[in-house]
Scaffold this active site. Structure first.
Site, PDB file in Angstrom:
ATOM      1  N   LYS A  74      41.115  35.251  33.771  1.00 29.73           N
ATOM      2  CA  LYS A  74      40.131  35.174  32.818  1.00 29.73           C
ATOM      3  C   LYS A  74      39.249  33.531  34.233  1.00 29.73           C
ATOM      4  CE  LYS A  74      39.897  39.096  29.918  1.00 29.73           C
ATOM      5  NZ  LYS A  74      41.486  38.760  29.600  1.00 29.73           N
TER       6      LYS A  74
HETATM    7  C1  LIG Z   1      41.814  39.998  30.312  1.00 30.90           C
HETATM    8  C2  LIG Z   1      43.663  40.499  30.342  1.00 30.90           C
HETATM    9  C3  LIG Z   1      44.158  42.237  30.507  1.00 30.90           C
HETATM   10  C4  LIG Z   1      42.682  43.059  31.821  1.00 30.90           C
HETATM   11  O1  LIG Z   1      41.907  42.590  32.234  1.00 30.90           O
HETATM   12  P1  LIG Z   1      41.274  43.877  32.453  1.00 30.90           P
HETATM   13  O2  LIG Z   1      39.644  43.251  34.026  1.00 30.90           O
HETATM   14  O3  LIG Z   1      40.582  44.522  30.949  1.00 30.90           O
HETATM   15  O4  LIG Z   1      41.443  45.406  32.852  1.00 30.90           O
HETATM   16  C5  LIG Z   1      45.316  41.473  31.418  1.00 30.90           C
HETATM   17  N1  LIG Z   1      45.676  40.991  30.914  1.00 30.90           N
HETATM   18  C6  LIG Z   1      45.081  39.657  30.388  1.00 30.90           C
HETATM   19  C7  LIG Z   1      46.530  38.255  29.574  1.00 30.90           C
HETATM   20  C8  LIG Z   1      44.555  39.690  29.674  1.00 30.90           C
HETATM   21  O5  LIG Z   1      43.582  38.599  29.270  1.00 30.90           O
END
Ligand SMILES: *Cc1c(COP(=O)(O)O)cnc(C)c1O
Length: 433
Positions: A107
């Protein structure tokens, strides 16, 4: 370029509006009206290009009409101050490691890009912009760090007291500067309710500029396409990119959606796998053609505990609402906590690679579904040390905490205590306006 809403009932928006507002007036998600294909020359050369240069080319295809070239270059290079390497785990399975950013999760890419694009669009304005974000842990840290030190923007992170892990908490409470952490005496839903009430309060919005850094923002999800192009480039360099299968551990489906946009731009990926934990609404959609949201279930891979993935609307729109097109390109997988544990143990014993619980879903899906001649790459979406207690316990190891995570843990916690009563939060914001 203009952006339309997946609900098709809101006016077209400029990129600026889509980024500042996040959600369209009809509560749909913004989509770019066109997806530009990358040239043959770009793909011929890609194996020799650096990550940042690849990303700039991709960013230009999306944002080149709306952001000047120098501005966009600065934005991309500043966002990608870390690498997203491809690491071989075994024969034909590779990990795309997305955890080398400041908060050790993918993210970081979207949050850092969005912060800089928002700053680009509000530069020259005298009034500060206030970003409100409610978090149950990971989003708060990526957003707070993404916006740290970005001029003209102040971030308020609301989190439930005693309900985020100490490692997560220190990632947004020790920053200071333009980041204020607010510790709400309540649960995550109370934090979210406070943020929603603030957006609807007319006097508050008259006195200060409020916006969200929600994950459905186009500036957060689209930049995630960058690292899929880089993964292809690095595999091409190794001569392993011919029949590429990309597997994405998915929750809200923003990450895989960005990969699908890359595919529409011409990225030679043969097919995709969306790996789920026990929250398997999308898996069922693939099997039955029916999309039936469910209440979310708590699992070991908690960042994927989503019962109604918001980016489903984008995927559905991208393929003309055709179940056939979607299910011929993407296959699904769903794993219980027990299978996640087993997979982490098996991978560690067989290869020495330490998976985090989210990446474990991706690894297992490749192991089960790859066909002869295919090469699989799965996203390692977070560093296993972010889930240290669980990972240590499952694998019987003592995983080292990376230095940049330790640095957060040495900082001093600063947060503003808050009740879950909106009148108190409102008063607090007004006192800062
Ligand atoms: C947010 C997140 C996901 C999921 O990603 P999406 O884009 O919401 O499908 C998977 N793994 C981790 C560690 C995350 O922080």
């Amino acid at each position: 370029m203009e952006y339309y809403s997946t609900n098709r009932k809101a006016p077209l928006a400029t990129l600026r509006k889509a980024v500042v507002k996040g959600l369209a007036e009809d509560r749909g998600l913004y989509m770019p009206e066109r997806i530009n294909r990358m040239s043959k020359a770009f793909f011929d050369n890609i194996g020799k290009m650096r990550f940042q240069d690849i990303a700039y080319n991709v960013a230009e295809a999306f944002f080149g009409e709306d952001v000047d070239p120098d501005g966009l270059k600065d934005l991309v290079y500043d966002t990608l101050s870390f690498d997203c390497p491809v690491v071989r785990v075994k024969e034909n399975i590779y990990a795309l490691e997305l955890f080398h950013g400041p908060t050790l999760a993918f993210k970081d890419v979207g949050a850092r890009f969005m912060a800089r694009l928002l700053q680009y669009f509000i530069r020259g304005e005298r009034q500060e912009v206030n970003v409100l974000v409610a978090t149950s842990g990971d989003t708060g840290s990526a957003v707070a760090n993404g916006f740290l030190g970005v001029e003209g923007i102040h971030v308020y992170v609301l989190y439930p007291k005693g309900k985020v892990s100490p490692i997560q908490e220190c990632q947004f409470t020790t920053l200071g500067r333009n980041i204020t952490a607010i510790e709400v005496d309540g649960v995550f839903d109370d934090c979210q309710a406070l943020v929603k009430s603030a957006f609807m309060d007319e006097e508050l919005n008259g006195r200060m500029k409020l916006t969200s850094a929600n994950s459905i923002n186009v500036a957060r999800f689209l930049p995630q396409a960058f690292y899929y192009f880089n993964a292809y480039a690095r595999l091409k360099e190794m001569g392993a990119a011919d029949e590429l299968v990309v597997c994405v551990p998915s929750g809200n489906f923003g990450n895989i959606c960005a990969a699908l946009f890359g595919h529409e731009m011409g990225l030679p990926i043969k097919r995709f796998i969306a790996a789920n934990n026990a929250n398997d609404v999308f898996y069922h959609y693939l099997q039955t053609g029916q999309y039936e949201p469910q209440p979310s279930k708590q699992t070991l891979a908690n960042a994927m505990d989503v019962g109604d993935p918001s980016n489903f609307a984008r995927i559905y729109d991208l393929y003309g609402q055709s179940h056939e097109r979607i299910s011929s390109l993407i296959s699904g997988a769903t794993y219980s906590d027990e299978l996640i544990r087993q997979t982490m143990r098996q991978c560690y014993e067989e290869t020495g690679y330490v998976l985090d619980p989210h990446g474990a879903c991706g690894y297992r899906a490749l192991q089960e579904q790859l066909k002869a001649g295919e090469v699989g790459v799965f996203c390692e979406t977070a560093h296993p040390a972010k889930f240290k207690e669980k990972v240590d316990d499952i694998l019987g190891i003592d995983i080292a905490i990376p230095e940049r995570l330790q640095a957060f843990m040495k900082g001093t916690k600063q947060s503003v205590p808050m009740t879950k009563d909106f009148a108190d939060f409102r008063q607090f914001l007004l006192s800062r306006s």
